[in-house]
Design an enzyme around this catalytic site. Structure first.
Site: not given
Length: 289
Positions: A58, A174
């Site tokens: 990420d 997330e």
């Protein structure tokens, strides 16, 4: 049947709310998000971007996009730069991955700030004040959130000194699970990965040329000292493929569906503004757990 239909409706509504699009073209998406970074920097009048580099996919993808945006803006004569920041807590067990990420990103500026002295001092001050934890595990969990928040404090200090925007790495998987620290990694000025599932972030990584080891690396927040390198999927109780399937509208097992929905609702407070009176004697926003 009605119950299953209701769950599927929730699935679609949540995915839409988190910005997940039904169609995805990695090359088109990459170009759109780099352009977003360019446009936002121009609109705000800031000079650059700051992002903490963990060694995961990420932060590597978001950082490389920010570096590309800065380079494109410089071609137009606009001052722009990207600052990659290493924020280890002492020695990071996967330091080699972080270094590999930095080599790939090729940031304009690289800084390193060890957060361990500050985090440990805060922990000691809390204990000295009389704060008592229920057990070592609870203390370690709280300390993990202090680490996440201290990393963001550091990034904002750098941003303030260098006239920059802080980039966050929050993505849809997330966000769905509430797997971030409030006012820690959940705080940022802009979120170039918003609406992307984990597999779509990895797809952008492939287009960018991110080293394969970082793309396939098992994700870990690595905040707990008693459980170093704990995989996200162990902490979550569900794997990213299942989470991504949920977000992309694919069929998922009923137990997975309920696990994801339970976690989504339990962490609603993380995705909303703080609760406050609404002026009519009621409350706005959910209660934090």
């Amino acid at each position: 049947m009605a119950g299953n239909t209701n769950l599927q409706d929730q699935q679609a509504a949540i995915a839409s709310d988190l910005g997940v699009q039904p169609d995805f073209d990695s090359a088109v998406e990459l170009e759109s998000r780099v352009a977003f970074l360019e446009k936002y920097l121009l609109e705000t009048g800031k000079s650059g971007y700051v992002l903490g580099i963990s060694g995961g996919v990420d932060s590597t993808v978001a950082a490389r996009m920010a570096q590309l945006a800065a380079e494109r803006l410089r071609l137009t004569g606009r001052r722009a730069f990207f600052v990659a920041v290493r924020l280890p807590y002492g020695h990071q067990h996967d330091e080699e991955d972080a270094r590999r990420a930095l080599d790939f990103i090729r940031a304009d500026h690289v800084m390193e700030v060890d957060i361990k002295p500050t985090v440990d001092a805060q922990r000691e001050a809390l204990t000295a004040s009389g704060l008592v934890f229920s057990d070592k595990g609870a203390e370690d969990f709280v300390a993990g959130n202090i680490k996440a928040r201290q990393r963001m404090v550091t990034q904002y200090a750098i941003a303030g000194a260098m006239d920059c925007l802080v980039i966050g790495t929050d993505q849809a998987a997330e966000a769905l699970m509430g797997f971030f620290t409030k006012h820690g990694d959940g705080a940022a000025d802009l979120l170039p990965l918003r609406g992307l599932t984990k597999r779509r972030v990895r797809a952008l990584g492939v287009v960018l040329g991110v080293p394969a080891k970082l793309i396939t690396k098992a994700p870990t927040a690595d905040l707990e000292s008693l459980r170093p390198g704990l995989p996200d999927e162990v902490a979550l109780g569900v794997n990213y493929d299942e989470i991504d399937d949920f977000l992309e509208g694919r069929p998922v097992r009923e137990d997975t569906l309920r696990t994801v929905l339970d976690q989504y609702h339990a962490t609603a407070h993380k995705r909303q503004a703080p609760a406050a009176p609404n002026g009519t004697g009621g409350l706005r926003g959910p209660a934090a757990d």
